[in-house]
Design a protein around this motif. Sequence first.
Motif, PDB file in Angstrom:
ATOM      1  N   GLY A  58      -4.508  -8.102  -1.572  1.00  0.00           N
ATOM      2  CA  GLY A  58      -4.065  -7.831  -2.926  1.00  0.00           C
ATOM      3  C   GLY A  58      -5.254  -7.785  -3.868  1.00  0.00           C
ATOM      4  O   GLY A  58      -6.274  -8.437  -3.638  1.00  0.00           O
ATOM      5  N   GLU A  59      -5.119  -7.027  -4.935  1.00  0.00           N
ATOM      6  CA  GLU A  59      -6.192  -6.809  -5.899  1.00  0.00           C
ATOM      7  C   GLU A  59      -5.775  -7.379  -7.253  1.00  0.00           C
ATOM      8  O   GLU A  59      -4.609  -7.548  -7.531  1.00  0.00           O
ATOM      9  N   GLY A  60      -6.715  -7.679  -8.105  1.00  0.00           N
ATOM     10  CA  GLY A  60      -6.411  -8.081  -9.474  1.00  0.00           C
ATOM     11  C   GLY A  60      -6.323  -9.584  -9.653  1.00  0.00           C
ATOM     12  O   GLY A  60      -6.742 -10.368  -8.802  1.00  0.00           O
ATOM     13  N   LYS A  61      -5.743  -9.994 -10.811  1.00  0.00           N
ATOM     14  CA  LYS A  61      -5.654 -11.405 -11.173  1.00  0.00           C
ATOM     15  C   LYS A  61      -4.676 -12.174 -10.296  1.00  0.00           C
ATOM     16  O   LYS A  61      -4.831 -13.370 -10.087  1.00  0.00           O
ATOM     17  N   GLN A  92       8.973   6.528  -3.364  1.00  0.00           N
ATOM     18  CA  GLN A  92       8.409   5.192  -3.138  1.00  0.00           C
ATOM     19  C   GLN A  92       7.002   5.296  -2.542  1.00  0.00           C
ATOM     20  O   GLN A  92       6.092   4.579  -2.940  1.00  0.00           O
ATOM     21  N   MET A  93       6.824   6.210  -1.596  1.00  0.00           N
ATOM     22  CA  MET A  93       5.504   6.405  -0.996  1.00  0.00           C
ATOM     23  C   MET A  93       4.513   6.939  -2.026  1.00  0.00           C
ATOM     24  O   MET A  93       3.338   6.571  -2.009  1.00  0.00           O
ATOM     25  N   GLY A  94       4.987   7.783  -2.921  1.00  0.00           N
ATOM     26  CA  GLY A  94       4.122   8.304  -3.972  1.00  0.00           C
ATOM     27  C   GLY A  94       3.601   7.211  -4.880  1.00  0.00           C
ATOM     28  O   GLY A  94       2.418   7.197  -5.251  1.00  0.00           O
ATOM     29  N   VAL A  95       4.471   6.273  -5.235  1.00  0.00           N
ATOM     30  CA  VAL A  95       4.045   5.136  -6.056  1.00  0.00           C
ATOM     31  C   VAL A  95       3.042   4.283  -5.290  1.00  0.00           C
ATOM     32  O   VAL A  95       2.003   3.884  -5.837  1.00  0.00           O
ATOM     33  N   ALA A  96       3.336   4.015  -4.033  1.00  0.00           N
ATOM     34  CA  ALA A  96       2.424   3.202  -3.216  1.00  0.00           C
ATOM     35  C   ALA A  96       1.053   3.867  -3.124  1.00  0.00           C
ATOM     36  O   ALA A  96       0.021   3.197  -3.262  1.00  0.00           O
ATOM     37  N   LEU A  97       1.029   5.181  -2.924  1.00  0.00           N
ATOM     38  CA  LEU A  97      -0.249   5.891  -2.808  1.00  0.00           C
ATOM     39  C   LEU A  97      -1.085   5.743  -4.077  1.00  0.00           C
ATOM     40  O   LEU A  97      -2.301   5.532  -3.997  1.00  0.00           O
ATOM     41  N   LYS A  98      -0.459   5.819  -5.215  1.00  0.00           N
ATOM     42  CA  LYS A  98      -1.189   5.700  -6.487  1.00  0.00           C
ATOM     43  C   LYS A  98      -1.857   4.338  -6.643  1.00  0.00           C
ATOM     44  O   LYS A  98      -2.811   4.199  -7.399  1.00  0.00           O
ATOM     45  N   HIS A  99      -1.368   3.339  -5.909  1.00  0.00           N
ATOM     46  CA  HIS A  99      -1.894   1.981  -6.050  1.00  0.00           C
ATOM     47  C   HIS A  99      -2.795   1.561  -4.891  1.00  0.00           C
ATOM     48  O   HIS A  99      -3.100   0.375  -4.743  1.00  0.00           O
ATOM     49  N   VAL A 100      -3.241   2.555  -4.109  1.00  0.00           N
ATOM     50  CA  VAL A 100      -4.204   2.268  -3.042  1.00  0.00           C
ATOM     51  C   VAL A 100      -5.241   3.382  -2.920  1.00  0.00           C
ATOM     52  O   VAL A 100      -6.137   3.312  -2.101  1.00  0.00           O
ATOM     53  N   SER A 105      -6.800   4.658 -11.978  1.00  0.00           N
ATOM     54  CA  SER A 105      -5.668   4.703 -12.892  1.00  0.00           C
ATOM     55  C   SER A 105      -4.512   5.393 -12.180  1.00  0.00           C
ATOM     56  O   SER A 105      -4.655   6.550 -11.750  1.00  0.00           O
ATOM     57  N   PRO A 106      -3.398   4.715 -12.001  1.00  0.00           N
ATOM     58  CA  PRO A 106      -3.171   3.302 -12.307  1.00  0.00           C
ATOM     59  C   PRO A 106      -4.006   2.405 -11.403  1.00  0.00           C
ATOM     60  O   PRO A 106      -4.494   2.857 -10.365  1.00  0.00           O
ATOM     61  N   PRO A 107      -4.157   1.154 -11.817  1.00  0.00           N
ATOM     62  CA  PRO A 107      -4.997   0.248 -11.016  1.00  0.00           C
ATOM     63  C   PRO A 107      -4.437   0.044  -9.607  1.00  0.00           C
ATOM     64  O   PRO A 107      -3.234   0.035  -9.406  1.00  0.00           O
ATOM     65  N   ASP A 108      -5.353  -0.092  -8.662  1.00  0.00           N
ATOM     66  CA  ASP A 108      -4.931  -0.358  -7.290  1.00  0.00           C
ATOM     67  C   ASP A 108      -4.382  -1.773  -7.160  1.00  0.00           C
ATOM     68  O   ASP A 108      -4.903  -2.708  -7.750  1.00  0.00           O
TER      69      ASP A 108
END
Length: 131
Positions: A58-61, A92-100, A105-108
């Motif tokens: 996981g990434e971020g705070k 759902q896969m499209g959203v997941a792809l944007k976060h990896v 942007s959007p943040p991973d």
Amino acid sequence: VLDYDMTFKPAEQEALYEPNAFRSSDHDPVIAGLFLSATAAEILALYDAFAATGELLGEGKKPDRESARFRKFLGRAASLESAGNLADACDQMGVALKHVDGAGSPPDWIAGTAATDMASAISRYIDASCP
């Protein structure tokens, strides 16, 4: 019958042999590419394997929350796909792809040594399975 192996062939057939390009290729060559894609369930299993070995984190705070969030999208995609709802699984896969994808942007939500592999697997899924 002409064959590439001239063993035990009669003299008449051996006489047809010529050491040139026509002998080496008796057909038009075709280059075929295979575009193989995993199912959503297989991508979820891949994520779990990478996470178990520490290759995806996981990434971020709040990394545990981000990791769980990412996995939830993959899990929903797998459930939707198995129920025959491919359009929503693709969302759902499209959203997941944007976060990896590493685009920023959007943040991973996910990072690690296997992040590129995960993004590639999801991208292939979308390319092969989504309208």
